[in-house]
Design a protein around this motif. Structure first.
Motif, PDB file in Angstrom:
ATOM      1  N   ALA A 129     -36.950  18.045   2.315  1.00  0.00           N
ATOM      2  CA  ALA A 129     -36.978  17.107   1.429  1.00  0.00           C
ATOM      3  C   ALA A 129     -36.669  15.744   1.631  1.00  0.00           C
ATOM      4  CB  ALA A 129     -36.070  17.632   0.218  1.00  0.00           C
ATOM      5  N   ALA A 130     -35.674  15.452   2.545  1.00  0.00           N
ATOM      6  CA  ALA A 130     -35.032  14.335   2.969  1.00  0.00           C
ATOM      7  C   ALA A 130     -36.126  13.717   3.917  1.00  0.00           C
ATOM      8  CB  ALA A 130     -33.695  14.590   3.725  1.00  0.00           C
ATOM      9  N   ASP A 163     -20.660  17.221   5.515  1.00  0.00           N
ATOM     10  CA  ASP A 163     -21.668  17.630   6.505  1.00  0.00           C
ATOM     11  C   ASP A 163     -22.982  17.471   6.119  1.00  0.00           C
ATOM     12  OD1 ASP A 163     -19.515  17.537   8.292  1.00  0.00           O
ATOM     13  OD2 ASP A 163     -19.559  19.772   8.698  1.00  0.00           O
ATOM     14  N   ARG A 164     -23.118  17.872   4.999  1.00  0.00           N
ATOM     15  CA  ARG A 164     -24.580  18.068   4.349  1.00  0.00           C
ATOM     16  C   ARG A 164     -25.204  16.713   4.070  1.00  0.00           C
ATOM     17  NH1 ARG A 164     -29.200  20.267   5.276  1.00  0.00           N
ATOM     18  NH2 ARG A 164     -29.714  18.043   5.296  1.00  0.00           N
ATOM     19  N   GLY A 165     -24.105  16.014   3.295  1.00  0.00           N
ATOM     20  CA  GLY A 165     -24.391  14.586   3.051  1.00  0.00           C
ATOM     21  C   GLY A 165     -25.044  13.763   4.094  1.00  0.00           C
ATOM     22  N   ILE A 166     -24.082  13.798   5.236  1.00  0.00           N
ATOM     23  CA  ILE A 166     -24.202  13.075   6.251  1.00  0.00           C
ATOM     24  C   ILE A 166     -25.654  13.329   7.086  1.00  0.00           C
ATOM     25  CG2 ILE A 166     -23.502  12.563   8.790  1.00  0.00           C
ATOM     26  CD1 ILE A 166     -20.778  12.889   7.490  1.00  0.00           C
ATOM     27  N   ASP A 170     -28.904  10.851   7.463  1.00  0.00           N
ATOM     28  CA  ASP A 170     -29.264  10.958   9.014  1.00  0.00           C
ATOM     29  C   ASP A 170     -31.168  11.200   8.982  1.00  0.00           C
ATOM     30  OD1 ASP A 170     -29.604  10.740  11.815  1.00  0.00           O
ATOM     31  OD2 ASP A 170     -28.554  12.142  12.272  1.00  0.00           O
ATOM     32  N   VAL A 171     -31.298  12.319   8.293  1.00  0.00           N
ATOM     33  CA  VAL A 171     -32.712  12.699   8.353  1.00  0.00           C
ATOM     34  C   VAL A 171     -33.745  11.737   7.697  1.00  0.00           C
ATOM     35  CG1 VAL A 171     -34.427  14.361   7.349  1.00  0.00           C
ATOM     36  CG2 VAL A 171     -32.216  15.247   8.522  1.00  0.00           C
ATOM     37  N   PHE A 172     -33.113  11.155   6.528  1.00  0.00           N
ATOM     38  CA  PHE A 172     -33.827  10.220   5.743  1.00  0.00           C
ATOM     39  C   PHE A 172     -33.968   8.753   6.685  1.00  0.00           C
ATOM     40  CE2 PHE A 172     -33.590   6.515   2.591  1.00  0.00           C
ATOM     41  CZ  PHE A 172     -34.827   6.869   2.094  1.00  0.00           C
ATOM     42  N   ARG A 204     -18.324   3.509   9.044  1.00  0.00           N
ATOM     43  CA  ARG A 204     -18.395   3.928  10.072  1.00  0.00           C
ATOM     44  C   ARG A 204     -19.508   4.641  10.593  1.00  0.00           C
ATOM     45  NH1 ARG A 204     -14.439   1.548   9.402  1.00  0.00           N
ATOM     46  NH2 ARG A 204     -15.762   0.026   9.687  1.00  0.00           N
ATOM     47  N   LEU A 205     -20.237   5.300   9.525  1.00  0.00           N
ATOM     48  CA  LEU A 205     -21.347   6.325   9.686  1.00  0.00           C
ATOM     49  C   LEU A 205     -22.506   5.345   9.921  1.00  0.00           C
ATOM     50  CD1 LEU A 205     -23.057   8.936   9.551  1.00  0.00           C
ATOM     51  CD2 LEU A 205     -22.792   8.805   7.095  1.00  0.00           C
ATOM     52  N   LEU A 206     -22.542   4.447   9.017  1.00  0.00           N
ATOM     53  CA  LEU A 206     -23.727   3.405   8.917  1.00  0.00           C
ATOM     54  C   LEU A 206     -23.685   2.369  10.191  1.00  0.00           C
ATOM     55  CD1 LEU A 206     -23.860   2.071   5.390  1.00  0.00           C
ATOM     56  CD2 LEU A 206     -25.029   4.094   6.302  1.00  0.00           C
ATOM     57  N   GLU A 207     -22.539   2.299  10.930  1.00  0.00           N
ATOM     58  CA  GLU A 207     -22.373   1.542  12.151  1.00  0.00           C
ATOM     59  C   GLU A 207     -22.972   2.273  13.110  1.00  0.00           C
ATOM     60  OE1 GLU A 207     -18.317  -1.422  11.638  1.00  0.00           O
ATOM     61  OE2 GLU A 207     -18.080   0.589  12.340  1.00  0.00           O
TER      62      GLU A 207
END
Length: 432
Positions: A129-130, A163-166, A170-172, A204-207
């Motif tokens: 779906a993502a 983890d699921r949200g990250i 990432d997939v999107f 940090r995730l977006l960086e």
């Protein structure tokens, strides 16, 4: 010309230099923390569509359903005005502009939802779906059918779903990059934030994603959803939301109030969970003050009363939604959530009425201010900023046309933008 005044001073020039040097850190802090509004368009609403329901024709489908509801329950200007209590002189302009908006741009901001509106799913299903959301959004921007703003709401940063949200994010984002890159209207939403550290972790995730793809630092921004009591008041008594804005390191673009999660967090009974509840007013007032001057915009929540069923029920729901939207606008919450196609006719009706009923006075006052012509109101630079911002928001959403604003004010859009976004020093000097 009269006699030239003798000018005398007592302080040495070094005094001013020393004071400026001592305040240099404060000057820098003001510029960093309070850059002012970005001057970009702010959508009047955000529509949430579950990840499994989002399709290539979602925007058009919502517009068509909204038009069908109008045709069935308020087919002309007079009947629509009677439902909402519009003044006679607003009935036709509002009705015609609402219909035109639904045909041209039914949704201004769309979020594909992978949180509450989607729920827990098998990993493979959410992955697919993502990826599908990324493909469809990229295609919409390529072929010109996208909303001005589009993106996703991922699951939150709490341990059970982190983890699921990250992974979904990432997939999107990876899908968008593979489809040609990130669109200018991309918006990401981080829900259910309780601690500033969660915002910092998202930064940090977006960086990390930016570094992997060689993107400019800071390319990815995001909205913070305020849905818990802890996001307003921390255990030490400080305003958590203010610390969240700072933890975002300049990436936060908005604060979105979550009507029902926040109300439930405070123990408000379901029947009283609404955006005009005193608890909601308190939370949004804190959000508004925390965000003022930072460039972060505040959005109101939604109503869960849907305009469905017989005409009488649809009219009741329309009146409720219209009233809540008008109430929000008067409190300077220029954006809200819409949960059903039947909400968007009254969203646009409320927004268009708000700007059309006041634009002649606003344009006249701004013209007198610009020409130093005086009048029955003594306006200051800050008021000129508010007047021009009001007119610009009306232009952006389609409530107003630049020709009619120019006719009454003698000002161009560039003139309006100049008044709406003065530099800090310009405001101070003009007020003296």
């Amino acid at each position: 010309m009269g006699q030239q005044e003798k000018v005398a001073t007592s302080l040495a020039g070094t005094v001013s230099e020393e004071i400026s040097a001592s305040l240099a850190p404060v000057d820098a802090e003001l510029e960093r923390r309070y850059p002012g509004d970005p001057g970009t368009r702010q959508p009047v609403h955000t529509v949430y569509v579950p990840g499994d329901a989002f399709a290539a024709d979602t925007l058009r489908t919502w517009g068509d359903q909204a038009l069908a509801l109008l045709d069935e329950h308020a087919p002309d200007a007079s009947s629509f005005a009677a439902v909402l209590g519009l003044a006679d002189d607003l009935a036709e302009p509002v009705h015609s502009r609402v219909r035109a908006k639904l045909e041209r741009e039914p949704i201004e901001d769309l979020r594909v939802d992978f949180e509450d509106g989607y729920g827990p799913r098998p990993d493979a299903e959410e992955d697919a779906a993502a990826a599908r959301a990324a493909r469809l959004i990229a295609e919409a921007y390529r072929n010109g059918t996208a909303a001005p703003y589009m993106g996703i709401r991922m699951k939150c940063m709490e341990a059970p779903v982190r983890d699921r949200g990250i992974r979904t994010l990432d997939v999107f984002l990876t899908g968008l990059m593979e489809a040609g890159g990130l669109p200018d209207g991309l918006v990401l939403t981080l829900p259910k934030v309780t601690y500033p550290e969660q915002v910092g972790a998202f930064v940090r995730l977006l960086e990390a994603f930016e570094k992997v793809h060689g993107l400019d630092a800071g390319r990815l921004g995001f909205e913070i959803q305020i849905e818990t009591s802890q996001s307003i008041l921390a255990t030490d008594g400080t305003a958590t939301v203010a610390r969240m804005i700072q933890a975002a390191e300049g990436r936060a673009t908005g604060l979105h109030y979550g009507t029902f999660d926040y109300s439930a967090c405070l123990g408000v009974s379901a029947a009283y969970q609404a955006s005009d509840h005193p608890a909601a007013d308190h939370a949004k007032a804190i959000m508004q003050v925390a965000a003022a001057g930072t460039g972060v915009r505040v959005s109101d929540g939604s109503t869960n009363v849907l305009p469905v069923g017989p005409t009488a029920k649809v009219h009741d729901a329309w009146r409720l939604h219209y009233g809540l939207t008008r109430r929000a606008l008067s409190r300077a919450y220029y954006q809200g959530w819409d949960m059903h196609p039947g909400h968007i006719p009254t969203r646009y009706a409320a927004v268009f009425a708000f700007y059309r009923e006041g634009f002649e006075q606003a344009a006249g006052r701004l013209a007198r201010y610009a020409n130093r012509a005086g009048g029955d109101v003594m306006d200051e630079p800050a008021t000129a900023k508010a007047l021009s911002g009001y007119l610009l928001r009306g232009l952006d959403c389609g409530a107003l046309d630049i020709a009619e604003v120019a006719r009454l004010s003698g000002l161009t859009r560039a003139d309006l933008e100049g008044f709406a976004a003065p530099r800090r020093g310009d405001l101070t000097a003009a007020a003296q």
